[in-house]
Each structure stands twice: as C-alpha cells, then as structure tokens.
Design an enzyme around this catalytic site. Structure first.
Site, short mmCIF file in Angstrom:
data_model
loop_
_atom_site.label_atom_id
_atom_site.label_comp_id
_atom_site.label_asym_id
_atom_site.label_seq_id
_atom_site.Cartn_x
_atom_site.Cartn_y
_atom_site.Cartn_z
N CYS A 1 4.36 -1.25 3.52
CA CYS A 1 4.15 0.20 3.61
C CYS A 1 5.44 0.81 4.14
CB CYS A 1 2.93 0.53 4.46
SG CYS A 1 3.02 0.00 6.19
N ARG B 1 -0.75 0.68 7.59
CA ARG B 1 -1.42 0.15 6.40
C ARG B 1 -1.10 -1.31 6.12
NH1 ARG B 1 0.91 4.70 2.67
NH2 ARG B 1 2.58 4.33 4.18
N ASP C 1 -1.32 7.64 3.77
CA ASP C 1 -0.64 7.29 5.01
C ASP C 1 -1.37 7.97 6.17
OD1 ASP C 1 1.04 7.01 7.15
OD2 ASP C 1 2.86 7.54 6.05
P1 4NP Z 1 2.47 3.04 7.75
O1 4NP Z 1 2.37 4.46 8.50
O2 4NP Z 1 3.52 3.20 6.67
O3 4NP Z 1 1.11 2.84 7.17
O4 4NP Z 1 2.84 2.04 8.80
C1 4NP Z 1 3.49 5.09 9.05
C2 4NP Z 1 3.89 4.76 10.32
C3 4NP Z 1 4.98 5.41 10.88
C4 4NP Z 1 5.64 6.39 10.17
C5 4NP Z 1 5.22 6.71 8.89
C6 4NP Z 1 4.15 6.05 8.33
N1 4NP Z 1 6.72 7.09 10.75
O5 4NP Z 1 7.26 8.02 10.12
O6 4NP Z 1 7.14 6.76 11.89
#
Ligand code: 4NP
Length: 158
Positions: A13, A19, A127
């Site tokens: 992800c 995710r 997300d």
């Molecule tokens: P992930 O969610 O891609 O599902 O782990 C996110 C976690 C952090 C960030 C973006 C998406 N961020 O911009 O820090």
C-alpha cells in the site's frame, strides 16, 4: 523427495501501516487455518512510516476481528522485491503504478490489485488513514485475501 517452495506474496500500500499490514496479518492467519503454505510480507511505496508498527486504529479494528498486527513494522517496497516474491498485490491503482515504476528491467513478476480477487465489485481498497472506515477496510481485505488464498490452493495463483 523435494518439496515445492511455498509461494511468496508481497502486499503493498502507500504507508505500510494500514492496508498492507492488515492484508499480511489476515492472510497469514487464514492460510494457517486452511493449511495453505504461503510466505507473506508487506511494504509501502512511501517512506514516511518506515520502522513503525501498524496505525493504532487499524490494529484495533484487526484485533476486534481476531488478528494481531502488533509485531509488524513498516518498510518501503524496493526493486529487489520483484525478484524475492512470486506475486505482488497492490491495494489500489496508485500503488500498482508506483510498483511498475520500480520494476527491474526484464522482470515479469505479476502485480495484481487485491480486489481483483473476491466479490467486492470495487477496484481499490480505500485508504482509511485520513478517511476512516477501518472496520469496512478490514472486512474488504479479509474477503479478498480469502479468495486469493482459494486461488492459490486451487493452483490458479500466483
Ligand atoms: P496505508 O495508509 O497506505 O494503508 O498504510 C496510509 C498511511 C499513511 C499515509 C497514507 C496512507 N500517510 O500519508 O502518512
């Protein structure tokens, strides 16, 4: 007799704190429960959260469904992942495109979207980091990961 090596699957992800650690942790448990031999890992295309455990909100949603994500730590996806894994599973189209940017020349490892497995009818796992919806994301990942493991057990994936 030599045993076939278990398929190695990498879930990817953006941050590797919501995710993909969920997909990794859920798949590990479902595979164990079904006696399916796989090696799973997770990574993120972004570098912001390297070394961190999964987001506490994601961990709480996972824990209430019976999955312990506390031991996982974020890392960034790297070109060498294309050689180390048999199948790379992206959570959304943006992750898939970022992965294609770092694919080593000549490498043919398949990169698929998680929700191409199962029956959600969606393309991307949303997300939850800014938008929330952690329980819905958990259920979506659980259903698709189960379907992916069924494909593996049937010899149709990777
Ligand atoms: P992930 O969610 O891609 O599902 O782990 C996110 C976690 C952090 C960030 C973006 C998406 N961020 O911009 O820090």
């Amino acid at each position: 007799m030599t045993r076939k090596q278990p398929p190695r699957i990498l879930f990817v992800c953006l941050g590797n704190i919501c995710r993909s650690p969920t997909a990794e942790g859920v798949s590990r448990v479902l595979a164990e429960q079904s006696g399916i031999d796989v090696l799973v890992d997770g990574a993120g295309t972004g570098a912001w959260h390297i070394g961190e455990p999964p987001d506490r909100r994601m961990q709480a949603a996972a824990r209430s469904a019976g999955y312990d994500l506390s031991g996982l730590r974020a890392r960034r996806s790297v070109p060498a992942d294309f050689d180390r894994f048999d199948l790379i599973i992206a959570m959304d189209e943006e992750n898939r495109q970022e992965l294609e940017r770092i694919r080593p020349a000549g490498n043919i490892t398949p990169v698929r979207l998680l929700l191409s497995y199962g029956s959600s009818g969606r393309r991307d796992v949303p997300d939850p980091y800014y938008e929330g919806g952690f329980d819905a994301v958990l259920r979506m990942i659980e259903e698709a990961a189960g379907a992916l493991l069924d494909e593996i057990a049937a010899g149709r994936a990777p």
